[in-house]
Design an enzyme around this catalytic site. Structure first.
Site, PDB file in Angstrom:
ATOM      1  N   ASP A   1       1.647  -3.882  -9.403  1.00  0.00           N
ATOM      2  CA  ASP A   1       1.452  -5.227  -9.956  1.00  0.00           C
ATOM      3  C   ASP A   1       1.836  -5.278 -11.431  1.00  0.00           C
ATOM      4  O   ASP A   1       2.496  -6.211 -11.883  1.00  0.00           O
ATOM      5  CB  ASP A   1      -0.021  -5.653  -9.821  1.00  0.00           C
ATOM      6  CG  ASP A   1      -0.508  -5.588  -8.388  1.00  0.00           C
ATOM      7  OD1 ASP A   1       0.319  -5.398  -7.491  1.00  0.00           O
ATOM      8  OD2 ASP A   1      -1.733  -5.710  -8.179  1.00  0.00           O
ATOM      9  N   HIS A  11       0.834  -1.207   0.000  1.00  0.00           N
ATOM     10  CA  HIS A  11       0.000   0.000   0.000  1.00  0.00           C
ATOM     11  C   HIS A  11       0.868   1.257   0.000  1.00  0.00           C
ATOM     12  O   HIS A  11       0.489   2.290   0.555  1.00  0.00           O
ATOM     13  CB  HIS A  11      -0.980  -0.008   1.186  1.00  0.00           C
ATOM     14  CG  HIS A  11      -2.072  -1.023   0.992  1.00  0.00           C
ATOM     15  ND1 HIS A  11      -3.192  -0.765   0.240  1.00  0.00           N
ATOM     16  CD2 HIS A  11      -2.175  -2.313   1.396  1.00  0.00           C
ATOM     17  CE1 HIS A  11      -3.959  -1.853   0.219  1.00  0.00           C
ATOM     18  NE2 HIS A  11      -3.362  -2.809   0.896  1.00  0.00           N
ATOM     19  N   THR A  12       2.024   1.139  -0.585  1.00  0.00           N
ATOM     20  CA  THR A  12       2.920   2.291  -0.719  1.00  0.00           C
ATOM     21  C   THR A  12       2.919   2.812  -2.154  1.00  0.00           C
ATOM     22  O   THR A  12       3.242   3.970  -2.379  1.00  0.00           O
ATOM     23  CB  THR A  12       4.358   1.889  -0.333  1.00  0.00           C
ATOM     24  OG1 THR A  12       4.666   0.663  -1.011  1.00  0.00           O
ATOM     25  CG2 THR A  12       4.511   1.687   1.156  1.00  0.00           C
ATOM     26  N   ASP A  13       2.567   1.959  -3.128  1.00  0.00           N
ATOM     27  CA  ASP A  13       2.731   2.385  -4.538  1.00  0.00           C
ATOM     28  C   ASP A  13       1.902   3.618  -4.873  1.00  0.00           C
ATOM     29  O   ASP A  13       2.402   4.560  -5.487  1.00  0.00           O
ATOM     30  CB  ASP A  13       2.468   1.227  -5.525  1.00  0.00           C
ATOM     31  CG  ASP A  13       1.049   0.666  -5.512  1.00  0.00           C
ATOM     32  OD1 ASP A  13       0.303   0.894  -4.536  1.00  0.00           O
ATOM     33  OD2 ASP A  13       0.688  -0.021  -6.497  1.00  0.00           O
ATOM     34  N   GLY A  27      -7.846 -13.570  -7.053  1.00  0.00           N
ATOM     35  CA  GLY A  27      -8.105 -13.029  -5.711  1.00  0.00           C
ATOM     36  C   GLY A  27      -7.136 -13.514  -4.657  1.00  0.00           C
ATOM     37  O   GLY A  27      -7.451 -13.528  -3.473  1.00  0.00           O
ATOM     38  N   GLY A  69      -4.044 -12.196  -4.199  1.00  0.00           N
ATOM     39  CA  GLY A  69      -3.041 -11.180  -3.868  1.00  0.00           C
ATOM     40  C   GLY A  69      -1.754 -11.390  -4.636  1.00  0.00           C
ATOM     41  O   GLY A  69      -0.704 -10.860  -4.271  1.00  0.00           O
ATOM     42  N   SER A 123      -1.564 -11.026  -8.122  1.00  0.00           N
ATOM     43  CA  SER A 123      -1.648 -10.308  -9.405  1.00  0.00           C
ATOM     44  C   SER A 123      -2.134 -11.133 -10.589  1.00  0.00           C
ATOM     45  O   SER A 123      -1.560 -11.049 -11.684  1.00  0.00           O
ATOM     46  CB  SER A 123      -0.296  -9.680  -9.746  1.00  0.00           C
ATOM     47  OG  SER A 123       0.005  -8.688  -8.843  1.00  0.00           O
ATOM     48  N   SER A 124      -3.202 -11.873 -10.378  1.00  0.00           N
ATOM     49  CA  SER A 124      -3.792 -12.574 -11.524  1.00  0.00           C
ATOM     50  C   SER A 124      -4.285 -11.550 -12.552  1.00  0.00           C
ATOM     51  O   SER A 124      -4.129 -11.753 -13.762  1.00  0.00           O
ATOM     52  CB  SER A 124      -4.946 -13.457 -11.061  1.00  0.00           C
ATOM     53  OG  SER A 124      -5.893 -12.706 -10.329  1.00  0.00           O
TER      54      SER A 124
HETATM   55  C1  GLA Z   1      -2.896  -4.352  -4.984  1.00  0.00           C
HETATM   56  C2  GLA Z   1      -2.809  -3.193  -5.978  1.00  0.00           C
HETATM   57  C3  GLA Z   1      -1.425  -2.569  -5.972  1.00  0.00           C
HETATM   58  C4  GLA Z   1      -0.950  -2.253  -4.547  1.00  0.00           C
HETATM   59  C5  GLA Z   1      -1.179  -3.439  -3.616  1.00  0.00           C
HETATM   60  C6  GLA Z   1      -0.885  -3.134  -2.187  1.00  0.00           C
HETATM   61  O1  GLA Z   1      -2.110  -5.404  -5.398  1.00  0.00           O
HETATM   62  O2  GLA Z   1      -3.091  -3.638  -7.270  1.00  0.00           O
HETATM   63  O3  GLA Z   1      -1.414  -1.420  -6.772  1.00  0.00           O
HETATM   64  O4  GLA Z   1      -1.555  -1.099  -4.076  1.00  0.00           O
HETATM   65  O5  GLA Z   1      -2.508  -3.925  -3.700  1.00  0.00           O
HETATM   66  O6  GLA Z   1       0.475  -2.955  -1.994  1.00  0.00           O
END
Ligand code: GLA
Length: 370
Positions: free
Chosen positions: A166, A31-33, A116, A118, A120-121
């Site tokens: 992602d 949650h930094t991007d 779903g 986490g 990056s599908s």
């Molecule tokens: C998801 C979002 C990313 C990022 C992460 C948390 O994967 O797609 O952009 O914010 O959550 O780090």
């Protein structure tokens, strides 16, 4: 049947383009991007693979192997609400807006990145689509631009206001390396993963969605809005403008803005420390940073779930594991752990078995791969 045979069966011809992109696990920097901060993802074994052949008209026909479903649309008529086809439609819509010239195409894809999870599908599917069209029509698009196009498709037609982590990880990531990205400048740096480290990735079996407004205010969209609100209250451009010595200023904010900002500031600092730990092969320090990151996501950012916390707690009691944390957007998904090389499988299986016994959920060990 392999993918080429599936393509032949549906379209009575062979595909000249084959492209694939891996999913990603974010090692640290969560949650930094979208706060112009720091991240450290690396590719996973699971990937999306696509076969494509161009057509002379503007029809797009897509077969999804997992859904066992063929859907179609005409270029220029992209519209949201068509399930997984939105990912393909989103990409052609953005490419069209950018003035790229291409015709319709036939496409088959298969992905073993769990939805779903986490991992990056979505980004793997979007980036693969951009790259397949790029190759088929010889479009001048760099890998970074491919990631940005994929993000715009996801923010746009797909309707999830995600950051760029992602897509960049899926487009630029290389096996055996972590990709450090500074989202203030989009500068990247490669960090080679030490030989003594083995990644353990356990999917909790709880799936999440980043586009929906699920769980009341406990969702991705709300967290983003809270960060924007924290910036407005502090009169700063982004949370990246703050450093650990600003904690006092941040603590004066009302809840939950103080907690959200604290997570982002402390997480950025942990990413830098994690790079040093990786470069020196210091798994103890890296593991401690993982646990601290998890606690921050659980307590300050409030994106964990009791089941995910249980996996992290079980990791603490498991021999060979140095650290564990929730990876990705949260509200479900996967835990990434650091193990001594050769210890990952046994440790991961033991944690999965205990977790399953206590929760009744069906976890899946994704790394070390099956
Ligand atoms: C998801 C979002 C990313 C990022 C992460 C948390 O994967 O797609 O952009 O914010 O959550 O780090």
């Amino acid at each position: 049947m392999n993918l080429s045979e599936v393509f032949q069966q549906h379209f009575q011809k062979a595909a000249s383009v084959t492209v694939s992109s891996a999913g990603r696990v974010n090692l640290i920097g969560e949650h930094t991007d979208y706060n112009e901060g720091l991240v450290l993802p690396t590719p996973i074994v699971q990937r999306c693979t696509m076969l494509l052949e161009t057509r002379a008209d503007s029809l797009v026909q897509v077969f999804s192997l997992q859904k066992n479903q063929l859907l179609e649309y005409t270029l220029g008529s992209e519209v949201a609400g068509r399930d997984w086809l939105d990912y393909i439609q989103g990409v052609t819509q953005v490419l069209n807006q950018d003035g790229f010239v291409f015709t319709g195409f036939d496409l088959v894809f298969s992905s073993d990145v769990p939805l779903g999870s986490g991992l990056s599908s979505s980004a793997a599917l979007l980036v693969t689509t951009v790259k397949a069209i790029r190759q088929a029509f010889h479009l001048e698009i760099s890998d970074l631009e491919a990631a940005q196009i994929a993000q715009r498709a996801e923010n746009g037609l797909v309707g999830a206001r995600v950051g760029l982590l992602d897509q960049m990880a899926c487009s630029l990531g290389r096996n055996g390396e972590a990709l450090f990205i500074d989202f203030k400048t989009l500068e990247t740096k490669t960090v080679v993963l030490p030989k003594n480290l083995e990644l353990v990735i356990l999917h909790s079996g709880l799936t999440h969605s980043l586009s929906a407004g699920e769980h009341g205010s406990r969702n991705y969209k709300t967290r983003r809005a809270e960060c924007e609100q924290a910036c407005a209250l502090l009169r700063i451009h982004s949370l990246r403008d703050l450093l650990p010595h600003d904690f006092e200023r941040v603590a004066a904010l009302p809840a939950p803005f103080a907690q959200r900002a604290k997570h982002v500031i402390s997480e950025n600092a942990r990413v830098l420390k994690a790079i040093t730990a990786l470069e020196t092969g210091d798994l103890e320090t890296l593991g401690a940073l993982f646990y601290a990151s998890h606690a921050s996501m659980r307590d300050d950012y409030d994106v964990s779930e009791p089941e995910i916390d249980l996996i992290v707690d079980l990791a603490r009691e498991t021999k060979g594991i140095y650290g564990a944390r929730l990876t990705g957007g949260g509200f479900g998904g996967s835990v990434v752990m650091i193990a001594d090389v050769g210890m990952g499988r046994a440790a991961g299986e033991a944690i999965a078995a205990e977790y399953s016994k206590r929760t009744g959920n069906t976890p899946r060990l994704l790394s070390p791969s099956e």
